[in-house]
Design a protein around this motif. Sequence first.
Motif, PDB file in Angstrom:
ATOM      1  N   LEU A 142      30.506 -10.427 -96.707  1.00  0.00           N
ATOM      2  CA  LEU A 142      29.583  -9.566 -95.981  1.00  0.00           C
ATOM      3  C   LEU A 142      29.648  -9.807 -94.480  1.00  0.00           C
ATOM      4  CD1 LEU A 142      27.199 -11.886 -95.430  1.00  0.00           C
ATOM      5  CD2 LEU A 142      26.686 -11.365 -97.803  1.00  0.00           C
ATOM      6  N   GLN A 143      28.997  -8.905 -93.755  1.00  0.00           N
ATOM      7  CA  GLN A 143      28.762  -9.061 -92.325  1.00  0.00           C
ATOM      8  C   GLN A 143      27.277  -9.364 -92.155  1.00  0.00           C
ATOM      9  OE1 GLN A 143      30.063  -5.572 -90.220  1.00  0.00           O
ATOM     10  NE2 GLN A 143      32.186  -5.784 -90.874  1.00  0.00           N
ATOM     11  N   ASP A 156      33.059 -10.859 -90.411  1.00  0.00           N
ATOM     12  CA  ASP A 156      32.983 -10.973 -91.866  1.00  0.00           C
ATOM     13  C   ASP A 156      32.949 -12.436 -92.270  1.00  0.00           C
ATOM     14  OD1 ASP A 156      33.131  -8.204 -92.309  1.00  0.00           O
ATOM     15  OD2 ASP A 156      35.318  -8.253 -92.155  1.00  0.00           O
ATOM     16  N   ILE A 157      32.132 -12.759 -93.275  1.00  0.00           N
ATOM     17  CA  ILE A 157      32.137 -14.106 -93.833  1.00  0.00           C
ATOM     18  C   ILE A 157      32.244 -14.019 -95.345  1.00  0.00           C
ATOM     19  CG2 ILE A 157      30.724 -15.000 -91.943  1.00  0.00           C
ATOM     20  CD1 ILE A 157      28.398 -15.208 -93.939  1.00  0.00           C
ATOM     21  N   ARG A 178      33.169 -19.224 -95.138  1.00  0.00           N
ATOM     22  CA  ARG A 178      34.413 -19.098 -94.405  1.00  0.00           C
ATOM     23  C   ARG A 178      34.432 -17.787 -93.617  1.00  0.00           C
ATOM     24  NH1 ARG A 178      38.102 -22.780 -96.161  1.00  0.00           N
ATOM     25  NH2 ARG A 178      39.830 -21.632 -95.242  1.00  0.00           N
ATOM     26  N   ALA A 179      35.097 -17.831 -92.468  1.00  0.00           N
ATOM     27  CA  ALA A 179      35.321 -16.640 -91.648  1.00  0.00           C
ATOM     28  C   ALA A 179      36.736 -16.727 -91.093  1.00  0.00           C
ATOM     29  CB  ALA A 179      34.313 -16.550 -90.502  1.00  0.00           C
ATOM     30  N   GLY A 185      31.539 -25.033 -91.979  1.00  0.00           N
ATOM     31  CA  GLY A 185      30.774 -26.269 -91.959  1.00  0.00           C
ATOM     32  C   GLY A 185      29.437 -26.184 -92.652  1.00  0.00           C
ATOM     33  N   GLY A 186      28.849 -27.375 -92.834  1.00  0.00           N
ATOM     34  CA  GLY A 186      27.621 -27.490 -93.597  1.00  0.00           C
ATOM     35  C   GLY A 186      26.428 -26.833 -92.949  1.00  0.00           C
ATOM     36  N   ARG A 187      26.351 -26.814 -91.611  1.00  0.00           N
ATOM     37  CA  ARG A 187      25.193 -26.212 -90.945  1.00  0.00           C
ATOM     38  C   ARG A 187      25.101 -24.726 -91.260  1.00  0.00           C
ATOM     39  NH1 ARG A 187      24.680 -23.484 -86.153  1.00  0.00           N
ATOM     40  NH2 ARG A 187      22.561 -23.400 -85.279  1.00  0.00           N
TER      41      ARG A 187
END
Length: 239
Positions: A142-143, A156-157, A178-179, A185-187
């Motif tokens: 999604l975005q 997008d991710i 992911r992107a 990362g965790g944050r």
Amino acid sequence: MPTLPFRPALLLLALAALGGAGCSPTSIAEERVEEALQGAIGPADRYEVSFEGLDAGDGTADRVTIVGERVRPAQAPALDRLDAVLEGVRFDRGESRLERAERVRADVRVRPSDLAAYVEASGRVREATAEVRAPDVLVLRLQPDIAGLPLPSGADIEVTGTVRGDGPRLRFDVAEVRAAGLGLGGRVADLVGAEVNPLFDLSDVGGIDLGGVEVSDVRVEDGVLVVTAEGSLAGVSFE
């Protein structure tokens, strides 16, 4: 993001229709409940209701079985199929009140495309797609429009994680975001997880306390997400 509306309790709203059933035959009661479900849950391609051991005068039924196909609740993803069974049912017709259901089990099947359409309709994301993988994996692409995400507008991710029950709640445990092929990362995973969780909460659905019903199983079958809730109910008012 709005909560995912798995609403087994709304199935029980149809029992209020028995208030007009009186001494009608079981088939008439079944027809009236099927009609009531169109408003209690939402329009569907088909509802089918059956009673076993119905005593309308005494306000009891041994077993109530409800099946819905392509159910379209308001403010909810379409449900490809809904199956619910209530056993040991006692209801107060005059007060439109379910006094008890000793055992409740409901299974809801949600297609990934319907889940994605619902997520996108929330207005917090664009271009959403969803994929489920056995045994309990959910992938959302999604975005997003989530405050604090370190992403350019329109990026997008891909969000991957597992879906599990947590008492009366369904949670999406985000494992990775992911992107452009890169892990964020965790944050970022924490931000996305906080935004989407819980996917739904049975402890207060539509103002009805469902403390006795909990998510007992979450799984992927034949490319769809299947959620099972079980427990008991007492003192549910429909007014």
